[in-house]
Write a protein that holds these residues in place. Structure first.
Motif, PDB file in Angstrom:
ATOM      1  N   GLY A 231      41.131  62.023  76.631  1.00 25.59           N
ATOM      2  CA  GLY A 231      41.257  61.362  77.491  1.00 25.59           C
ATOM      3  C   GLY A 231      42.180  62.480  78.101  1.00 25.59           C
ATOM      4  O   GLY A 231      42.964  63.545  77.477  1.00 25.59           O
ATOM      5  N   LEU A 232      41.611  63.169  79.262  1.00 27.44           N
ATOM      6  CA  LEU A 232      42.232  63.830  80.375  1.00 27.44           C
ATOM      7  C   LEU A 232      43.897  64.897  80.796  1.00 27.44           C
ATOM      8  O   LEU A 232      43.308  65.596  80.641  1.00 27.44           O
ATOM      9  CB  LEU A 232      40.936  63.382  82.096  1.00 27.44           C
ATOM     10  CG  LEU A 232      41.392  65.071  83.094  1.00 27.44           C
ATOM     11  CD1 LEU A 232      39.935  65.289  83.718  1.00 27.44           C
ATOM     12  CD2 LEU A 232      42.965  65.788  83.694  1.00 27.44           C
ATOM     13  N   ALA A 233      44.353  63.874  80.738  1.00 28.39           N
ATOM     14  CA  ALA A 233      45.241  64.496  80.676  1.00 28.39           C
ATOM     15  C   ALA A 233      45.968  65.016  79.261  1.00 28.39           C
ATOM     16  O   ALA A 233      46.510  66.402  79.619  1.00 28.39           O
ATOM     17  CB  ALA A 233      46.470  63.270  81.396  1.00 28.39           C
ATOM     18  N   GLY A 234      45.724  64.891  78.091  1.00 29.86           N
ATOM     19  CA  GLY A 234      46.312  64.807  76.478  1.00 29.86           C
ATOM     20  C   GLY A 234      45.212  66.063  76.681  1.00 29.86           C
ATOM     21  O   GLY A 234      45.793  67.329  75.996  1.00 29.86           O
ATOM     22  N   ASP A 235      43.971  66.460  76.793  1.00 31.42           N
ATOM     23  CA  ASP A 235      43.178  67.592  76.742  1.00 31.42           C
ATOM     24  C   ASP A 235      43.662  68.725  77.673  1.00 31.42           C
ATOM     25  O   ASP A 235      43.247  69.512  77.082  1.00 31.42           O
ATOM     26  CB  ASP A 235      41.722  66.847  76.844  1.00 31.42           C
ATOM     27  CG  ASP A 235      41.031  65.797  75.854  1.00 31.42           C
ATOM     28  OD1 ASP A 235      41.444  65.955  74.709  1.00 31.42           O
ATOM     29  OD2 ASP A 235      40.195  64.904  75.943  1.00 31.42           O
ATOM     30  N   LEU A 236      43.129  68.334  78.362  1.00 32.58           N
ATOM     31  CA  LEU A 236      43.913  69.707  79.272  1.00 32.58           C
ATOM     32  C   LEU A 236      44.913  69.973  78.892  1.00 32.58           C
ATOM     33  O   LEU A 236      45.880  71.482  79.067  1.00 32.58           O
ATOM     34  CB  LEU A 236      44.068  68.573  80.550  1.00 32.58           C
ATOM     35  CG  LEU A 236      44.573  70.229  82.283  1.00 32.58           C
ATOM     36  CD1 LEU A 236      44.201  71.369  82.211  1.00 32.58           C
ATOM     37  CD2 LEU A 236      44.847  69.695  83.155  1.00 32.58           C
ATOM     38  N   GLY A 237      46.309  69.279  78.473  1.00 30.57           N
ATOM     39  CA  GLY A 237      47.103  69.442  78.011  1.00 30.57           C
ATOM     40  C   GLY A 237      47.042  70.616  76.838  1.00 30.57           C
ATOM     41  O   GLY A 237      48.276  71.300  76.858  1.00 30.57           O
ATOM     42  N   HIS A 238      46.420  69.998  75.713  1.00 29.88           N
ATOM     43  CA  HIS A 238      46.017  71.411  75.242  1.00 29.88           C
ATOM     44  C   HIS A 238      45.719  72.362  75.120  1.00 29.88           C
ATOM     45  O   HIS A 238      46.343  73.202  74.916  1.00 29.88           O
ATOM     46  CB  HIS A 238      44.409  70.980  74.051  1.00 29.88           C
ATOM     47  CG  HIS A 238      44.520  69.281  73.018  1.00 29.88           C
ATOM     48  ND1 HIS A 238      46.870  68.996  72.422  1.00 29.88           N
ATOM     49  CD2 HIS A 238      44.308  68.474  73.030  1.00 29.88           C
ATOM     50  CE1 HIS A 238      45.630  68.133  71.752  1.00 29.88           C
ATOM     51  NE2 HIS A 238      45.293  67.818  72.231  1.00 29.88           N
ATOM     52  N   ILE A 239      45.268  72.641  76.627  1.00 28.78           N
ATOM     53  CA  ILE A 239      44.345  74.271  77.334  1.00 28.78           C
ATOM     54  C   ILE A 239      45.771  74.679  77.787  1.00 28.78           C
ATOM     55  O   ILE A 239      45.932  75.964  77.267  1.00 28.78           O
ATOM     56  CB  ILE A 239      43.677  73.805  78.003  1.00 28.78           C
ATOM     57  CG1 ILE A 239      42.183  73.707  77.737  1.00 28.78           C
ATOM     58  CG2 ILE A 239      43.744  75.252  79.177  1.00 28.78           C
ATOM     59  CD1 ILE A 239      41.235  73.437  78.615  1.00 28.78           C
ATOM     60  N   LEU A 240      46.438  73.533  78.081  1.00 31.60           N
ATOM     61  CA  LEU A 240      47.825  74.448  78.740  1.00 31.60           C
ATOM     62  C   LEU A 240      48.858  75.014  77.795  1.00 31.60           C
ATOM     63  O   LEU A 240      48.839  75.651  77.635  1.00 31.60           O
ATOM     64  CB  LEU A 240      48.753  73.216  79.344  1.00 31.60           C
ATOM     65  CG  LEU A 240      47.859  72.663  81.311  1.00 31.60           C
ATOM     66  CD1 LEU A 240      48.655  71.368  82.012  1.00 31.60           C
ATOM     67  CD2 LEU A 240      46.870  73.393  81.392  1.00 31.60           C
ATOM     68  N   GLN A 241      48.884  73.434  76.867  1.00 27.07           N
ATOM     69  CA  GLN A 241      49.645  74.106  75.302  1.00 27.07           C
ATOM     70  C   GLN A 241      49.142  75.677  75.193  1.00 27.07           C
ATOM     71  O   GLN A 241      49.792  76.554  74.386  1.00 27.07           O
ATOM     72  CB  GLN A 241      49.944  73.048  74.652  1.00 27.07           C
ATOM     73  CG  GLN A 241      51.218  73.661  73.817  1.00 27.07           C
ATOM     74  CD  GLN A 241      51.368  72.664  72.528  1.00 27.07           C
ATOM     75  OE1 GLN A 241      50.469  71.689  72.662  1.00 27.07           O
ATOM     76  NE2 GLN A 241      52.703  72.034  72.212  1.00 27.07           N
ATOM     77  N   ALA A 242      48.011  75.377  74.607  1.00 26.75           N
ATOM     78  CA  ALA A 242      47.522  77.273  73.875  1.00 26.75           C
ATOM     79  C   ALA A 242      47.551  77.995  74.815  1.00 26.75           C
ATOM     80  O   ALA A 242      47.621  79.897  74.556  1.00 26.75           O
ATOM     81  CB  ALA A 242      45.612  76.895  73.763  1.00 26.75           C
ATOM     82  N   SER A 243      47.236  78.159  76.452  1.00 26.83           N
ATOM     83  CA  SER A 243      47.044  79.436  77.129  1.00 26.83           C
ATOM     84  C   SER A 243      48.530  79.488  77.509  1.00 26.83           C
ATOM     85  O   SER A 243      48.949  80.429  78.410  1.00 26.83           O
ATOM     86  CB  SER A 243      46.834  78.500  78.512  1.00 26.83           C
ATOM     87  OG  SER A 243      45.056  78.656  77.306  1.00 26.83           O
ATOM     88  N   GLY A 244      49.156  78.375  77.525  1.00 24.21           N
ATOM     89  CA  GLY A 244      51.067  78.354  77.652  1.00 24.21           C
ATOM     90  C   GLY A 244      50.459  78.963  79.650  1.00 24.21           C
ATOM     91  O   GLY A 244      51.484  79.821  80.386  1.00 24.21           O
ATOM     92  N   VAL A 245      49.876  77.612  80.347  1.00 27.07           N
ATOM     93  CA  VAL A 245      50.098  77.814  81.766  1.00 27.07           C
ATOM     94  C   VAL A 245      50.735  76.275  81.792  1.00 27.07           C
ATOM     95  O   VAL A 245      50.447  75.143  81.067  1.00 27.07           O
ATOM     96  CB  VAL A 245      48.597  77.844  81.880  1.00 27.07           C
ATOM     97  CG1 VAL A 245      48.871  79.367  81.580  1.00 27.07           C
ATOM     98  CG2 VAL A 245      47.637  77.391  81.344  1.00 27.07           C
ATOM     99  N   GLY A 246      50.698  75.568  83.319  1.00 26.44           N
ATOM    100  CA  GLY A 246      50.379  74.124  83.762  1.00 26.44           C
ATOM    101  C   GLY A 246      48.605  74.411  84.955  1.00 26.44           C
ATOM    102  O   GLY A 246      48.262  75.447  84.865  1.00 26.44           O
ATOM    103  N   ALA A 247      48.779  73.290  85.322  1.00 24.70           N
ATOM    104  CA  ALA A 247      48.357  73.160  85.774  1.00 24.70           C
ATOM    105  C   ALA A 247      48.739  71.887  87.447  1.00 24.70           C
ATOM    106  O   ALA A 247      49.382  70.909  86.992  1.00 24.70           O
ATOM    107  CB  ALA A 247      47.033  72.153  85.212  1.00 24.70           C
ATOM    108  N   GLU A 248      47.654  71.646  88.418  1.00 30.52           N
ATOM    109  CA  GLU A 248      47.913  71.045  89.315  1.00 30.52           C
ATOM    110  C   GLU A 248      45.994  69.997  89.047  1.00 30.52           C
ATOM    111  O   GLU A 248      45.042  70.943  89.423  1.00 30.52           O
ATOM    112  CB  GLU A 248      48.240  71.287  90.606  1.00 30.52           C
ATOM    113  CG  GLU A 248      49.582  72.058  90.824  1.00 30.52           C
ATOM    114  CD  GLU A 248      50.213  72.647  92.297  1.00 30.52           C
ATOM    115  OE1 GLU A 248      50.915  72.852  92.129  1.00 30.52           O
ATOM    116  OE2 GLU A 248      48.769  72.674  92.331  1.00 30.52           O
ATOM    117  N   LEU A 249      46.454  69.058  89.465  1.00 34.29           N
ATOM    118  CA  LEU A 249      44.927  68.035  89.304  1.00 34.29           C
ATOM    119  C   LEU A 249      44.541  67.208  90.828  1.00 34.29           C
ATOM    120  O   LEU A 249      46.315  66.629  91.069  1.00 34.29           O
ATOM    121  CB  LEU A 249      44.749  67.065  87.910  1.00 34.29           C
ATOM    122  CG  LEU A 249      44.465  67.696  87.069  1.00 34.29           C
ATOM    123  CD1 LEU A 249      44.479  66.645  85.976  1.00 34.29           C
ATOM    124  CD2 LEU A 249      43.534  68.414  86.740  1.00 34.29           C
TER     125      LEU A 249
END
Lengths: 337, 337
Positions: A231-249
């Motif tokens: 799922g996009l939100a969860g998978d993007l969440g892995h990038i956000l957590q690993a990279s220490g950033v947030g996101a706007e979609l």
């Protein structure tokens, strides 16, 4: 264990494990793929990676009733078992070298195995990724594929490399696999939306196309990447957590098929953001790389869409058509909840 | 598929897949093993093999009720799941680089998982072979390990390299695992021979020691090698078939434990020749290499015994204490008969 009788020449015995492998998984000419010195038939396979490369390795296990419906077309299952692993290589930008297959089967069913192998090998051939070894046993239906790829050191597309200000891209289109799944489950909102399930939607669930060429084309262009499996939100969440950033979609300009567009918004968002089984790539790249991203998409013949941007830490926010932010809680797939 | 709800921070949720992995399979300090650039937590693991080396790869799948008894000690199961794969690397003379673990579990059972992981990691540490990735899912208990090793090109110990006149050697001692299995199954001849099952015999079944050091010490010394997993006669048969040769095995001077010696001959031979689950190495080497074989055994602290010789094509013959040949038909273990 459970030692039982085996005739002297198992390949002549249609019932045996070695015969099963010989009939369905040893192919004329194998292991004469480039880089494969020794394929099926010894204690290990021997592969020769390109000089100076790193290895990228991923394993996925598919279980009947959980990852696929009992009775699913075996050709599709063979395709998907390899596709989900190739998708992991794609997400690192790695080039496939080969794969192993471990298969637990309730019984030897030759037509089933022939169809399974045909789906598996068609995709393997398409990606130049030979079957080099594995295991077969009797037991509840379970398919475990391990894929090995290669990538130059320091070039792999990792989850921890997203940077504030990066654009966020998604390849292809997403959400269709989830809609197909809900339709096959006879979920009321899905069957209300579609009287019957079109083949192209069912194929999105059962025959995903791993974005291997795109992944390699993005080396040196993208910062972070992940494949969309849960799922996009969860998978993007892995990038956000690993990279220490947030996101706007952005919720506008999504690559939507007609069937997704026609869904009521809550179900559409559920398919898009919590869908799973998309096997598209989500990646981030600096704004200075927009032309390079377009070229990577073109050279790999894979559509990509810019769908948001990386922000400072602060989780994931959705921006609707009016420019307002709305919160979103990731609820991707988990096997143990 | 079957998407269900997942809370925003799965690591905080003791029920979730990611939490399970974090609790039991992500270790402090990992992935900082030599050669592991990226371990658990991305789409793929990244490994760096030594320059100029080939990869040796093997997958084995263990299914409850077939490869192990339901209720077997989970620590032993974790050990064995990795041991049977390391044994395949040993048989090629390859050095372990790392492994993946795909695990299907009926439910999250933390004490079971902790014990499983403890057995797995104890053996992994002993061989410098880190867990680099994998998959967990819910389903019937199934354990699939894929191990990756490295070896210099042209040096691996293959099945097709035995030559007429070679000596045949077996490491350690064999047959005990089969005797233990039959005892646990309450097979009358086994329980008649042993009122209770000694721990050292049970350990031979449940905690085999892969001969990784011996395999590497035999590089450049042995011609062909195989690990004994399905029974000596059948496994030797693979070497004979692949190399186009025959073999004579001496029935005297076998490395026998006291319990095996005490068995009536038919059961003793069954354990020795059709036993399975030995995870010793069987290898061939030219007679000119006898001193070098002794040195390899000494440097790897692994006993080896010369048990026969490679002959021209003509199958396998057993030579009894009187020097007479008797025929033998391999009846190794097969999962599908």
């Amino acid at each position: 264990m459970s030692p039982t009788r085996k005739p002297p020449d198992p390949v002549q015995d249609r019932r045996g494990e070695f015969a099963l492998i010989a009939r369905h998984f040893v192919r004329p000419g194998s292991p004469r793929s480039p880089g494969v010195e020794l394929g099926i038939g010894d204690d290990c396979a021997l592969l020769t990676p390109s000089p100076g490369h790193q290895l990228a390795i991923s394993s996925d296990m598919l279980v009947e009733g959980r990852h696929f419906f009992p009775g699913v077309a075996p050709e599709a299952l063979g395709h998907k078992a390899l596709a989900v692993n190739l998708s992991d290589l794609a997400a690192m930008g790695a080039r496939p070298l080969g794969f192993t297959l471990a298969l637990s089967l309730p019984a030897v069913d030759d037509p089933w195995l022939a169809a399974f192998a045909s789906g598996l090998f068609a995709l393997a051939d398409q990606h130049g990724c030979p079957l080099v070894g594995g295991d077969t046993t009797r037991g509840p239906l379970n398919i475990c594929v391990t894929v090995i790829g290669e990538v130059l050191p320091g070039r792999a597309l990792r989850r921890d490399a997203a940077q504030e200000g990066d654009d966020i891209y998604v390849s292809g289109s997403i959400g269709e696999a989830r809609l197909a799944l809900e339709h096959l489950r006879a979920t009321p909102w899905a069957t209300a939306a579609l009287p019957s399930l079109p083949k192209h939607l069912r194929d999105r669930l059962e025959r995903p196309s791993p974005r291997v060429a795109l992944g390699q084309a993005l080396l040196g262009v993208a910062h972070a990447a992940i494949d969309l499996s849960d799922g996009l939100a969860g998978d993007l969440g892995h990038i956000l957590q690993a990279s220490g950033v947030g996101a706007e979609l952005q919720l506008v300009n999504w690559p939507l098929t007609a069937e997704l567009k026609a869904l009521p918004e809550p179900h559409r968002l559920e398919c898009l953001l919590n869908g799973g089984d998309d096997y598209e790539l989500l990646f981030t790249a600096p704004t200075s790389a927009r032309t390079a991203v377009d070229q990577a998409a073109k050279s790999s013949a894979t559509p990509v869409h810019r769908v948001g941007r990386i922000t400072q830490a602060g989780g994931l926010r959705l921006i609707d058509a009016t420019g307002n932010a709305r919160p979103w809680t990731a609820r991707g797939y988990d096997h143990f909840i």
